[in-house]
Write a protein that holds these residues in place. Structure first.
Motif, PDB file in Angstrom:
ATOM      1  N   MET A  40     -13.577 100.190 -76.269  1.00  0.00           N
ATOM      2  CA  MET A  40     -14.851 100.638 -76.455  1.00  0.00           C
ATOM      3  C   MET A  40     -15.221 100.203 -78.165  1.00  0.00           C
ATOM      4  N   MET A  41     -16.325  99.496 -78.413  1.00  0.00           N
ATOM      5  CA  MET A  41     -16.454  99.165 -79.730  1.00  0.00           C
ATOM      6  C   MET A  41     -17.971  99.607 -80.147  1.00  0.00           C
ATOM      7  N   LEU A  42     -18.305 100.267 -81.134  1.00  0.00           N
ATOM      8  CA  LEU A  42     -19.663 100.498 -81.631  1.00  0.00           C
ATOM      9  C   LEU A  42     -19.848  99.750 -83.070  1.00  0.00           C
ATOM     10  N   LEU A  43     -21.081  99.278 -82.979  1.00  0.00           N
ATOM     11  CA  LEU A  43     -21.540  98.724 -84.368  1.00  0.00           C
ATOM     12  C   LEU A  43     -22.462  99.398 -84.824  1.00  0.00           C
ATOM     13  N   ALA A  44     -22.427 100.089 -85.912  1.00  0.00           N
ATOM     14  CA  ALA A  44     -23.437 101.105 -86.462  1.00  0.00           C
ATOM     15  C   ALA A  44     -23.795 100.560 -87.899  1.00  0.00           C
ATOM     16  N   SER A 107     -32.182 117.146 -99.897  1.00  0.00           N
ATOM     17  CA  SER A 107     -33.275 117.566 -99.501  1.00  0.00           C
ATOM     18  C   SER A 107     -34.573 116.727-100.345  1.00  0.00           C
ATOM     19  N   ASP A 108     -34.224 116.407-101.489  1.00  0.00           N
ATOM     20  CA  ASP A 108     -35.363 115.522-102.115  1.00  0.00           C
ATOM     21  C   ASP A 108     -35.233 113.898-101.795  1.00  0.00           C
ATOM     22  N   TYR A 109     -34.479 113.339-100.729  1.00  0.00           N
ATOM     23  CA  TYR A 109     -34.372 112.048-100.586  1.00  0.00           C
ATOM     24  C   TYR A 109     -35.491 111.859 -99.414  1.00  0.00           C
ATOM     25  N   HIS A 110     -36.160 111.011-100.043  1.00  0.00           N
ATOM     26  CA  HIS A 110     -37.404 110.690 -98.872  1.00  0.00           C
ATOM     27  C   HIS A 110     -37.879 109.192 -98.631  1.00  0.00           C
ATOM     28  N   ALA A 111     -36.739 108.430 -98.846  1.00  0.00           N
ATOM     29  CA  ALA A 111     -36.935 106.965 -98.549  1.00  0.00           C
ATOM     30  C   ALA A 111     -36.907 106.931 -97.087  1.00  0.00           C
ATOM     31  N   ASP A 112     -37.549 105.930 -96.505  1.00  0.00           N
ATOM     32  CA  ASP A 112     -37.360 105.462 -95.085  1.00  0.00           C
ATOM     33  C   ASP A 112     -35.649 104.889 -94.834  1.00  0.00           C
ATOM     34  N   THR A 113     -35.310 105.700 -93.819  1.00  0.00           N
ATOM     35  CA  THR A 113     -33.875 105.195 -93.604  1.00  0.00           C
ATOM     36  C   THR A 113     -33.580 105.287 -92.067  1.00  0.00           C
ATOM     37  N   GLN A 114     -33.085 103.978 -91.709  1.00  0.00           N
ATOM     38  CA  GLN A 114     -32.863 103.662 -90.161  1.00  0.00           C
ATOM     39  C   GLN A 114     -31.328 103.635 -90.137  1.00  0.00           C
ATOM     40  N   VAL A 115     -30.802 104.235 -88.979  1.00  0.00           N
ATOM     41  CA  VAL A 115     -29.559 104.198 -88.384  1.00  0.00           C
ATOM     42  C   VAL A 115     -29.507 103.472 -87.131  1.00  0.00           C
ATOM     43  N   MET A 116     -28.648 102.525 -86.722  1.00  0.00           N
ATOM     44  CA  MET A 116     -28.820 101.882 -85.494  1.00  0.00           C
ATOM     45  C   MET A 116     -27.228 101.944 -84.995  1.00  0.00           C
ATOM     46  N   ILE A 117     -27.017 102.220 -83.696  1.00  0.00           N
ATOM     47  CA  ILE A 117     -25.871 102.154 -83.305  1.00  0.00           C
ATOM     48  C   ILE A 117     -25.747 101.338 -81.931  1.00  0.00           C
ATOM     49  N   THR A 118     -24.889 100.356 -81.864  1.00  0.00           N
ATOM     50  CA  THR A 118     -25.168  99.722 -80.686  1.00  0.00           C
ATOM     51  C   THR A 118     -23.566  99.391 -80.242  1.00  0.00           C
ATOM     52  N   ILE A 126     -13.607 105.326 -71.839  1.00  0.00           N
ATOM     53  CA  ILE A 126     -13.886 106.080 -73.074  1.00  0.00           C
ATOM     54  C   ILE A 126     -15.504 106.086 -73.129  1.00  0.00           C
ATOM     55  N   THR A 127     -15.762 107.455 -73.474  1.00  0.00           N
ATOM     56  CA  THR A 127     -17.184 107.975 -73.476  1.00  0.00           C
ATOM     57  C   THR A 127     -17.587 107.532 -75.059  1.00  0.00           C
ATOM     58  N   PRO A 128     -18.509 106.416 -74.958  1.00  0.00           N
ATOM     59  CA  PRO A 128     -19.097 106.094 -76.233  1.00  0.00           C
ATOM     60  C   PRO A 128     -19.949 107.030 -77.255  1.00  0.00           C
ATOM     61  N   ASP A 129     -20.697 108.072 -76.684  1.00  0.00           N
ATOM     62  CA  ASP A 129     -21.421 108.805 -77.167  1.00  0.00           C
ATOM     63  C   ASP A 129     -20.631 109.950 -78.150  1.00  0.00           C
ATOM     64  N   ALA A 130     -19.327 110.227 -77.696  1.00  0.00           N
ATOM     65  CA  ALA A 130     -18.623 110.837 -78.640  1.00  0.00           C
ATOM     66  C   ALA A 130     -18.067 110.351 -79.892  1.00  0.00           C
ATOM     67  N   ALA A 132     -20.589 108.153 -81.613  1.00  0.00           N
ATOM     68  CA  ALA A 132     -21.537 107.677 -82.043  1.00  0.00           C
ATOM     69  C   ALA A 132     -21.922 108.268 -83.505  1.00  0.00           C
ATOM     70  N   GLY A 133     -21.548 109.538 -83.685  1.00  0.00           N
ATOM     71  CA  GLY A 133     -21.776 110.386 -84.899  1.00  0.00           C
ATOM     72  C   GLY A 133     -20.839 109.939 -86.118  1.00  0.00           C
ATOM     73  N   LEU A 134     -19.472 109.667 -85.431  1.00  0.00           N
ATOM     74  CA  LEU A 134     -18.458 108.772 -86.521  1.00  0.00           C
ATOM     75  C   LEU A 134     -18.964 107.723 -87.027  1.00  0.00           C
ATOM     76  N   ALA A 135     -19.489 106.727 -86.129  1.00  0.00           N
ATOM     77  CA  ALA A 135     -19.765 105.584 -86.396  1.00  0.00           C
ATOM     78  C   ALA A 135     -20.990 105.364 -87.353  1.00  0.00           C
ATOM     79  N   ALA A 136     -22.019 106.200 -87.184  1.00  0.00           N
ATOM     80  CA  ALA A 136     -23.194 106.433 -88.011  1.00  0.00           C
ATOM     81  C   ALA A 136     -22.707 107.172 -89.741  1.00  0.00           C
ATOM     82  N   ALA A 137     -21.693 108.100 -89.298  1.00  0.00           N
ATOM     83  CA  ALA A 137     -21.237 108.539 -90.773  1.00  0.00           C
ATOM     84  C   ALA A 137     -20.440 107.462 -91.508  1.00  0.00           C
TER      85      ALA A 137
END
Length: 709
Positions: A40-44, A107-118, A126-130, A132-137
């Motif tokens: 199982m491989m996730l690209l984040a 709390s004062d950071y307001h820039a457009d931010t996008q996280v993509m996990i594929t 292997i359950t990929p959703d387990a 996804a949080g690690l990949a994003a972080a």
């Protein structure tokens, strides 16, 4: 081309290995990693604008999780044969990651931010959703985006009495408890999952084990940040404040706001009007040529209102609407409210109300599931609708958003645990919750209304389920805190925790927790769980006043259903060549008949709107699969006449020879004139030929033998 690839290996407490690779794929993103476990491989990836849009006072964060069908060697279904909008499952995973990340940004950071996990490669075990949080972080860890991490996420399950971190897919089906947990090194941030009426003790034990595993991953992310040289984050200034104005408003108006919240107005609109009056008092006092930044002033008023409400709870120990900390709002339950649906209920708690219906359908109504990792059918659906009028707002009806999908999924998980097993339930069940009013925890109202509607419909659930939303207000400076039962919408906004717990009298069936404060101890969590249990039982008591138990009979207009289990080698006989037999059963009886092959045999599901139709279809199916026994008597129909006798269909699809010598005791020269095609005749099976399997029938064996002269 050369790559500056950095790879980090994480050895989990149970010996499982997870790797994080950066520097090879998607290098133009601010941060990019590939997380791997097994195959199982996730690209984040994460990208954040360098500046914030003017006037933005929040974090415009979007998180998208998607599973590519090619990763599992599949081609998508549908006409387009390509991935399109995210599935409900992908939206739910996106929400899980979003809920863990969002409170961790400054709390004062307001820039457009996008996280993509594929998911770019799948592993059936292997359950990929387990991950996804690690990949994003990890993607944030190797970027220069400001982030108060690291955080990570794991799945924890209790299987055969043992807690397992990130269990294999094949193990999850046997789990008594299954949670997804997100945390940083010190604190739990987010929890979501379900259980088989598990105890509060098991819940806490699972969180502690999950947190230990997350700490290992967080330590690896800290090292990865150092190795990639991303310890220094970008500088930004997304908020400009007027400290003189802020101080003036706090000094002048805090007491007025505090006095307003102390009035304990039970009405949501009444509280809103009283707060608005204080603001208007200030704005109308300003001279026409004033230079006050009204946007900032409203921002500061919001902060004052929030702090006044929090201090009310911590000092006075009662709440905005006058309730005690553990007091539940007034509850009204009504079942059988709508005459036409198969089941219905209205559940009202304070200013939150759900009108819920239950529809019982056939196997043909099952939902088709076509995802990268799973394919099949779903026989239980729960849909949650949240129209604008429920909060007195004008909002276009554009179908369910991510919030609606998430709330519906939580209620679905809560109720799913008490539904009858598939073998005992031939129906496809759809529950629809329409929220008509909302002021706090409409998802928990959905759980209660859904349970009541199922009981009204006559669905044999194992036990009633109720749900409650818990809140927390704490002050780290003084150490004071207050756990709140059945929180208002305002309390959700101003509080430090939103903890939803559902369950029966015996234990927890589902939970969802979001924590917005650092340093929440397990002792406080234990107190919240205990207080939630008391509230849950109180609500169950109110529900039982409306309906004590599931109705013994379904409504007259509910389609009747029956499942007949048959042997695998009998499936073909019921279907017939080209489906001829099953189509004939449906045509003659008027019932709907479906056949499904499972490992342990065939399952014939019969649905009908009336008893006569059902009985006829059941008799026809049983006749086909019934094994003829020598000596048994059957009601047959003459199918054809031969010189030597007649062929009689004594069971559906089973013909036997009624020889001319077995028609009567008297000797017959011909069958003509004695029997007619289509005539009903009672016969006895006198022999089954062991070699050919042919049946010999007798009519004379059922007639009195003539006395000899």
């Amino acid at each position: 081309m050369s790559f500056n690839v950095i790879t980090k290996k994480i050895i989990m407490p149970d010996g499982k290995e997870v790797t994080i690779e950066t520097g090879k794929l998607a290098k133009q993103a601010d941060g990019s990693v590939v997380v791997r476990s097994g195959n199982m491989m996730l690209l984040a990836t994460v990208v954040s604008s360098q500046t914030a849009k003017e006037g933005t006072d929040f974090l415009p964060l979007s998180v998208d999780y998607q599973e590519k069908f090619a990763s599992a060697g599949k081609i998508p279904g549908g006409f387009l044969r390509r991935e399109s909008r995210l599935s409900d499952y992908e939206i739910l995973v996106s929400r899980l990651v979003d809920r863990a990340l969002r409170p961790t940004f400054p709390s004062d950071y307001h820039a457009d931010t996008q996280v993509m996990i594929t998911m770019i490669s799948a592993d059936a075990e292997i359950t990929p959703d387990a991950f996804a949080g690690l990949a994003a972080a990890a993607a944030l860890a190797v970027s220069d985006i400001p982030f108060n991490g690291p955080i990570s996420e794991v799945r924890i399950a209790k299987i055969n009495g043992e807690f397992v971190v990130n269990p294999l897919t094949s193990q999850i089906a046997n789990a008594e408890l299954e949670l997804l947990v997100a945390a940083n090194v010190n604190d739990i941030l987010m929890v979501e999952g379900e259980g088989n009426e598990i105890s509060e003790t098991d819940m806490l034990a699972a969180l502690k084990i999950a947190h230990d595993a997350i700490r290992v991953q967080c330590a690896a992310l800290i090292e990865l940040t150092a190795e990639t040289g991303k310890t220094a984050k970008r500088e930004y200034n997304h908020e400009t404040h007027d400290e003189e104005l802020r101080k003036f408003l706090w000094d002048t108006y805090f007491t007025k706001f505090y006095d307003a919240v102390k009035l304990a107005n039970p009405s949501k609109s009444g509280r809103k009007d009283s707060f608005k009056a204080i603001e208007e008092e200030y704005f109308t006092s300003l001279p026409e040529d004033n230079t006050v930044n009204k946007t900032l002033a409203k921002w500061y008023f919001h902060d004052i209102e929030k702090e006044a409400a929090r201090q009310l709870v911590l000092i006075e120990r009662y709440r905005l609407d006058g309730r005690q900390l553990d007091e539940i709002r007034q509850i009204t339950c009504e079942v059988d409210y709508l005459p036409s649906p198969h089941g219905s209920a209205v559940f009202t708690r304070g200013e939150t109300q759900s009108l819920t219906t239950v529809t019982l359908g056939t196997k043909l109504d099952e939902q088709i599931v076509d995802q990268a990792m799973t394919s099949g059918y779903n026989r239980f659906m729960l849909h949650y609708n949240f129209p604008g009028f429920s909060t007195g707002e004008v909002k276009p009806n554009r179908g369910p958003g991510r919030r609606e999908i998430g709330h519906g999924n939580l209620a679905m998980r809560a109720i799913k645990k008490v539904l009858p097993a598939d073998a005992d339930n031939p129906y496809t069940i759809r529950v629809v919750s329409d929220i008509l009013e909302s002021n706090g925890s409409s998802s928990m109202a959905t759980v209660c209304a859904g349970t009541l509607a199922l009981m009204d419909a006559g669905v044999k659930i194992k036990a009633p389920v109720s749900g409650i939303a818990m809140g927390l207000i704490s002050d780290p400076k003084t150490g004071k805190y207050a756990v709140l039962s059945d929180i208002l919408g305002d309390e959700d906004h101003l509080g430090d925790m939103d903890f939803k717990v559902t369950g029966t009298e015996n234990g927890i069936t589902a939970c969802q927790m979001d924590i917005k404060v650092d340093g929440l101890s397990y002792e406080v969590l234990a107190e919240a769980l205990d207080q939630a249990k008391r509230g849950r039982l109180h609500i169950l008591g109110k529900m039982k006043e409306a309906i004590q138990a599931t109705r013994p009979e379904m409504k007259p207009h509910t389609p009747r259903a029956m499942v007949i289990k048959i042997l695998k080698d009998q499936i073909g006989a019921v279907i017939g060549p080209g489906g001829k037999i099953v189509q004939d059963i449906q045509k003659q009886s008027g019932a709907t008949v479906t056949i499904e092959e499972k490992p342990d045999g065939g399952y014939v599901s019969i649905f009908s709107s009336n008893k006569e139709s059902m009985d006829k279809a059941v008799a026809m199916v049983k006749g086909i699969v019934m094994i003829p026994e020598e000596g048994e008597v059957y009601d047959g129909i003459v199918k054809s006449i031969m010189p030597f006798g007649a062929f009689v269909e004594f069971l559906p699809g089973k013909d036997g020879l009624l020889h001319i010598s077995e028609i009567k005791w008297e000797r017959l020269e011909t069958v003509e004139g004695v029997l007619q095609i289509g005539e009903q005749v009672k016969v006895k099976l006198i022999e089954v030929d062991k070699k050919t399997g042919k049946f010999r029938l007798s009519r004379k064996a059922l007639l009195p033998k003539p006395e000899k002269n």
